[in-house]
Design a protein around this motif. Sequence first.
Motif, PDB file in Angstrom:
ATOM      1  N   PRO A 193      28.152  -1.887  -9.210  1.00  0.00           N
ATOM      2  CA  PRO A 193      28.463  -2.557  -7.942  1.00  0.00           C
ATOM      3  C   PRO A 193      29.859  -3.133  -7.963  1.00  0.00           C
ATOM      4  O   PRO A 193      30.280  -3.760  -8.925  1.00  0.00           O
ATOM      5  N   GLN A 241      29.875  -5.070  -2.782  1.00  0.00           N
ATOM      6  CA  GLN A 241      28.426  -5.051  -2.969  1.00  0.00           C
ATOM      7  C   GLN A 241      27.939  -6.349  -3.603  1.00  0.00           C
ATOM      8  O   GLN A 241      26.852  -6.845  -3.284  1.00  0.00           O
ATOM      9  N   GLU A 276      27.561  -8.945  -0.927  1.00  0.00           N
ATOM     10  CA  GLU A 276      26.325  -8.744  -0.168  1.00  0.00           C
ATOM     11  C   GLU A 276      25.115  -9.200  -0.966  1.00  0.00           C
ATOM     12  O   GLU A 276      24.189  -9.811  -0.417  1.00  0.00           O
ATOM     13  N   ASP A 277      25.116  -8.894  -2.245  1.00  0.00           N
ATOM     14  CA  ASP A 277      24.017  -9.303  -3.114  1.00  0.00           C
ATOM     15  C   ASP A 277      23.904 -10.824  -3.156  1.00  0.00           C
ATOM     16  O   ASP A 277      22.819 -11.407  -3.012  1.00  0.00           O
TER      17      ASP A 277
END
Length: 252
Positions: free
Chosen positions: A72, A76, A79-80
Amino acid sequence: MAQELPRRTNFSGPALIRLLSRLLDAHVREPGQPLPDRLSQWLGWTDAIGLASALGAAPAVAAAARPGHAEPGAAQAEEDYAHVRAMLERAIAELGEPAAAPPRARQKGLGGARGRPAPPVEYSTYRRRYVSLQQNMESAIAALRARLRTALASASPGAARLAVLDAVMEQALDAREHELLSAVPALLERRFLRLRPADPEPDADSLVGRAPASDDWQAVFRRDMQSVLRAELDLRLQPVDGLLAALRSGAP
């Protein structure tokens, strides 16, 4: 019922401690030792060896991820992080709903004006909910932290060293953090007892011709409890914020 205004404190430490000190009207003194000295008291000699190894090592950085198994990136990871935080904040917000009365208590409430009202919520109910949320925060944040370390390990040699250092620090301080934060529910009980009316369960005869007592104190306590949980969430996320900042700085 008149609510007491929490006393202000001059303590400039973490928001969680400042909030608890205000809610409990407790005076908190500034620590007499600087942070590095206090931190050294929490670390054993095995932790010191691990830290020295992490600082002196030169971790290898993966040149390329395996096909279909891309690590990632910063976007990403953002977003996580946002997903995990939103999930935990939503769980904290749901604590605002009042606890349902037991079925037997609801049935007794149908017995007429002279029937005993439903029993008040005891602090044990709130304690279980708080501890359950603490466990959810601990597991979700630990998994997120591990995923961010994986992303850092493939970014650069410096980022990989930071990932190793963070893993060592997490292992070294995990028990201490758990010990300190597990004391929060007991501290909140003092706030609960201060807000609760002196006679939460009056006799049925004493209720004749009287308006029911207000439950506003429970709403006040739930808001206080939510505030403490949000402050604890911010505290637990501080290492994750640092890892995410490192990922951002290394992003194209």
